[in-house]
Design an enzyme around this catalytic site. Structure first.
Site, short mmCIF file in Angstrom:
data_model
loop_
_atom_site.label_atom_id
_atom_site.label_comp_id
_atom_site.label_asym_id
_atom_site.label_seq_id
_atom_site.Cartn_x
_atom_site.Cartn_y
_atom_site.Cartn_z
N GLY A 118 0.79 -1.23 0.00
CA GLY A 118 0.00 0.00 0.00
C GLY A 118 0.82 1.28 0.00
N ASP A 143 -5.55 2.33 10.52
CA ASP A 143 -6.96 1.99 10.74
C ASP A 143 -7.09 1.59 12.21
OD1 ASP A 143 -9.59 1.14 10.48
OD2 ASP A 143 -9.13 -0.66 9.36
N ASN A 196 -3.04 -1.64 14.51
CA ASN A 196 -2.31 -2.86 14.86
C ASN A 196 -1.10 -3.10 13.95
OD1 ASN A 196 -3.78 -3.98 17.14
ND2 ASN A 196 -5.50 -4.11 15.73
N THR A 197 -1.25 -2.78 12.67
CA THR A 197 -0.14 -2.98 11.73
C THR A 197 1.04 -2.08 12.10
OG1 THR A 197 -1.72 -3.49 9.98
CG2 THR A 197 0.52 -2.94 9.29
N ARG A 217 -5.17 0.12 -6.87
CA ARG A 217 -4.00 0.76 -6.26
C ARG A 217 -3.39 1.87 -7.11
NH1 ARG A 217 -2.21 -2.32 -1.80
NH2 ARG A 217 -2.39 -4.57 -2.01
P1 IMP Z 1 -4.63 -1.55 10.72
O1 IMP Z 1 -3.67 -2.59 11.18
O2 IMP Z 1 -6.04 -1.88 11.12
O3 IMP Z 1 -4.25 -0.14 11.09
O4 IMP Z 1 -4.68 -1.65 9.15
C1 IMP Z 1 -3.73 -1.12 8.37
C2 IMP Z 1 -3.73 -1.81 7.03
O5 IMP Z 1 -5.05 -2.26 6.64
C3 IMP Z 1 -3.32 -0.82 5.97
O6 IMP Z 1 -1.94 -0.90 5.73
C4 IMP Z 1 -4.13 -1.26 4.76
O7 IMP Z 1 -3.42 -2.21 4.03
C5 IMP Z 1 -5.35 -1.91 5.32
N1 IMP Z 1 -6.55 -1.00 5.32
C6 IMP Z 1 -7.18 -0.46 6.39
N2 IMP Z 1 -8.21 0.30 6.01
C7 IMP Z 1 -8.24 0.25 4.66
C8 IMP Z 1 -9.10 0.86 3.67
O8 IMP Z 1 -10.05 1.63 3.94
N3 IMP Z 1 -8.82 0.57 2.38
C9 IMP Z 1 -7.79 -0.26 2.00
N4 IMP Z 1 -6.97 -0.84 2.90
C10 IMP Z 1 -7.19 -0.59 4.21
MG MG Z 2 -1.23 -2.20 3.83
#
Ligand code: IMP
Ligand code: MG
Length: 178
Positions: free
Chosen positions: A38, A97, A100-101, A159
């Site tokens: 991403g 989001d 966690n990532t 993308r």
């Molecule tokens: P987190 O671990 O929930 O913060 O998610 C982060 C990862 O989820 C990002 O690097 C994205 O790859 C994916 N992600 C979260 N929300 C979206 C969205 O609205 N569209 C596309 N990918 C998302």
């Molecule tokens: Mg990602």
């Protein structure tokens, strides 16, 4: 699909952030690390807006598997990353989001003993965080919607788009059919 953030708005904001980061990292041993896949478009634009010498590397982080819009199991792979020991690391992800990532990435990089780690997300999704940290830098805050474009995907589509759009429920149903 509806458009949320236009190309020129993204370019302007990324340029301003690049200037800010250039001041911060002047004279430092900066390595910019992007989380695949991403980060690709954002990272390509941001590193060109940072006008101090720096290295570039990538890690692989994935929390989405195929045609889903909510996080799945999280994996981090440091196999492609250059040596960051003693260097000032700027970790780039496309969107914060649940967080966690980003949290897991920072923890993984910390094991390689960098001099410092800061984080930057292109987008922060409001009201979704499940962690104590937040990115040190970001470009835009967005509501809790599913976004695509400028690196962000749905099932690896979209993308390449130079703007950020929203896929609503109806779009997602359509996408699952095609
Ligand atoms: P987190 O671990 O929930 O913060 O998610 C982060 C990862 O989820 C990002 O690097 C994205 O790859 C994916 N992600 C979260 N929300 C979206 C969205 O609205 N569209 C596309 N990918 C998302
Ligand atoms: Mg990602």
């Amino acid at each position: 699909m509806r458009r949320l953030i236009e190309q020129d708005e993204i370019q302007q904001r990324v340029h301003t952030l690049g200037e800010e980061l250039s001041e911060l990292y002047r004279g430092k041993n900066l390595t910019v690390i992007g989380a695949l896949t991403g980060c690709m478009l954002f990272m390509a634009d941001l590193v060109r807006a940072i006008d101090v010498p720096h290295r570039i590397g990538v890690v692989e982080a994935s929390s989405y598997r195929g045609a889903t819009t909510r996080p799945g199991e999280l994996t981090v792979d440091l196999g492609l990353m250059p040596d960051i020991r003693g260097r000032d690391v700027l970790m780039i992800d496309d969107i914060f989001d649940t967080g966690n990532t980003m949290e897991k990435l920072v923890a993984a990089l910390q094991c390689c003993e960098p001099a410092s780690i800061r984080t930057v997300a292109l987008l922060i999704k409001e009201g979704r965080s499940e962690v104590d940290m937040k990115p040190d830098f970001f470009c835009f805050r967005i509501p809790d919607v599913f976004v695509i474009g400028y690196g962000l995907d749905y099932n690896d589509d979209y993308r390449h788009l130079p703007f950020i759009g929203v896929l609503d429920e109806a779009d997602l149903e359509q996408a699952q059919v095609t």
